[in-house]
Write an enzyme that holds these catalytic residues in place. Structure first.
Site, PDB file in Angstrom:
ATOM      1  N   ASP A  47       1.278  -3.814  -0.781  1.00 29.56           N
ATOM      2  CA  ASP A  47       0.037  -4.560  -0.984  1.00 29.56           C
ATOM      3  C   ASP A  47       0.290  -5.823  -1.785  1.00 29.56           C
ATOM      4  OD1 ASP A  47      -1.490  -2.788   0.421  1.00 29.56           O
ATOM      5  OD2 ASP A  47      -2.373  -1.800  -1.313  1.00 29.56           O
ATOM      6  N   GLU A  72      -9.062   0.252  -0.476  1.00 32.06           N
ATOM      7  CA  GLU A  72      -8.938  -1.197  -0.559  1.00 32.06           C
ATOM      8  C   GLU A  72      -7.483  -1.608  -0.392  1.00 32.06           C
ATOM      9  OE1 GLU A  72     -11.231  -3.371  -0.528  1.00 32.06           O
ATOM     10  OE2 GLU A  72     -13.034  -2.236  -1.053  1.00 32.06           O
ATOM     11  N   CYS A  73      -7.290  -2.837   0.115  1.00 32.61           N
ATOM     12  CA  CYS A  73      -5.938  -3.292   0.429  1.00 32.61           C
ATOM     13  C   CYS A  73      -5.227  -3.944  -0.740  1.00 32.61           C
ATOM     14  CB  CYS A  73      -5.979  -4.290   1.586  1.00 32.61           C
ATOM     15  SG  CYS A  73      -6.826  -5.834   1.161  1.00 32.61           S
ATOM     16  N   GLY A  74      -5.926  -4.206  -1.828  1.00 37.24           N
ATOM     17  CA  GLY A  74      -5.264  -4.803  -2.978  1.00 37.24           C
ATOM     18  C   GLY A  74      -5.899  -6.089  -3.454  1.00 37.24           C
TER      19      GLY A  74
END
Length: 313
Positions: free
Chosen positions: A161, A269-271
């Site tokens: 990420d 969440e992706c980061g």
């Protein structure tokens, strides 16, 4: 202290920023976010703005953003909501010089359908500037894997990420002098987004606006159909939220929109929407781990040399 004095005090502290959860932070001059905190909201003001904006339609929120926020950009992975935002902005800005540039984080692992969509969007909205950011020093997935190994998203998802999304985003914000961004997040997407505010301020002072936080997927799709907005063909195959091909799958009837992202994990969440301080802590832990491994390797080499010396004697 009077209200005027308080206002002057805040204006005299150019490096100070307030985050949504009440924390305050400073960006060091040498950091990639050193130029960010130029928009200020006190906590009461931020709360007031969110209460007022919550009653407005997305187009009205976007007009407020255009008037109120300098250094405004739109971050997008060309999801359905971001595309509606782009179309709304194109209509609001029609005939004016004000354009909101797009920032697209190309992780190098997007579906081919997503990349095809990017080309269609550029054709339909030719006046919109698109800035593409990739992992540092990489042009292809092969480049990325040569440095970081295969399937890093499985072996170290936090590092993945950071390298594929967080660092490119921070580099974009620094190079483009971004002060505020429009996102495509909505409460109806579920997960951590269920209590989303219209305006947020992250722990580095970046203002994030979620103009369509109140809309449902049905409202977004209805707008797309009515206004002939281009969209990802994967949506017609059961996908509602599209990210990297290795962590995205179709969803079943009744599941949350983002249930197909990182399926089988607790990740939501992706980061890029997590606190930046989380990644500072992560990088520090990674640095300590690397140093520990280097020390172990050095000791192993010393022991090997000592054994070799003993044998030769």
């Amino acid at each position: 202290m009077t209200m005027t004095q308080a206002s002057e005090y805040v204006s005299e502290r150019p490096e100070r920023s307030f985050s949504q959860d009440g924390e305050s932070g400073y960006a060091s001059p040498g950091s990639s976010t050193g130029g960010l905190p130029e928009i200020y909201f006190s906590r009461p003001h931020l709360k007031y703005l969110n209460e007022q904006l919550a009653n407005l339609e997305p187009q009205e929120i976007l007009r407020w953003c255009l008037i109120s926020l300098p250094g405004l950009h739109q971050t997008t992975a060309f999801g359905l909501t971001g595309l509606v935002t782009l179309d709304m902005l194109s209509k609001i800005n029609a005939g004016t010089k004000r354009q909101i540039d797009l920032i697209f984080l190309d992780t190098l692992y997007h579906f081919k359908e997503t990349l095809e969509l990017v080309d269609r969007v550029k054709k339909q909205y030719p006046s919109t500037n698109l800035h593409v950011y990739k992992p540092l020093g990489c042009e292809t997935a092969a480049d990325f894997e040569k440095t970081n190994g295969e399937k890093l998203w499985e072996t170290n998802d936090n590092l993945y990420d950071y390298l594929a999304k967080v660092e490119p985003a921070q580099r974009a914000y620094s190079e483009l002098r971004v002060k505020a961004v429009l996102t495509g997040r909505r409460r109806s997407q579920g997960g951590k987004r269920g209590d989303l505010d219209i305006i947020e301020v992250d722990d580095a002072g970046l203002v994030k606006v979620n103009p369509m936080a109140n809309w449902s997927f049905q409202q977004v799709k209805a707008y797309v159909d009515e206004h002939n907005v281009p969209y990802n063909s994967l949506l017609d195959q059961g996908y509602k939220s599209v990210g990297d091909w290795h962590s995205t799958s179709p969803i079943k009837e009744g599941e949350d929109e983002r249930a197909g992202r990182w399926k089988g994990t607790n990740k939501t969440e992706c980061g890029i929407h997590n606190k930046r301080s989380k990644y500072a802590q992560f990088l520090r832990a990674q640095e300590l781990k690397d140093k520990e491994e280097a020390l172990v390797e050095a000791l192993r080499n010393v022991e090997t040399q000592q054994s070799a010396s003993a044998v030769s004697v």
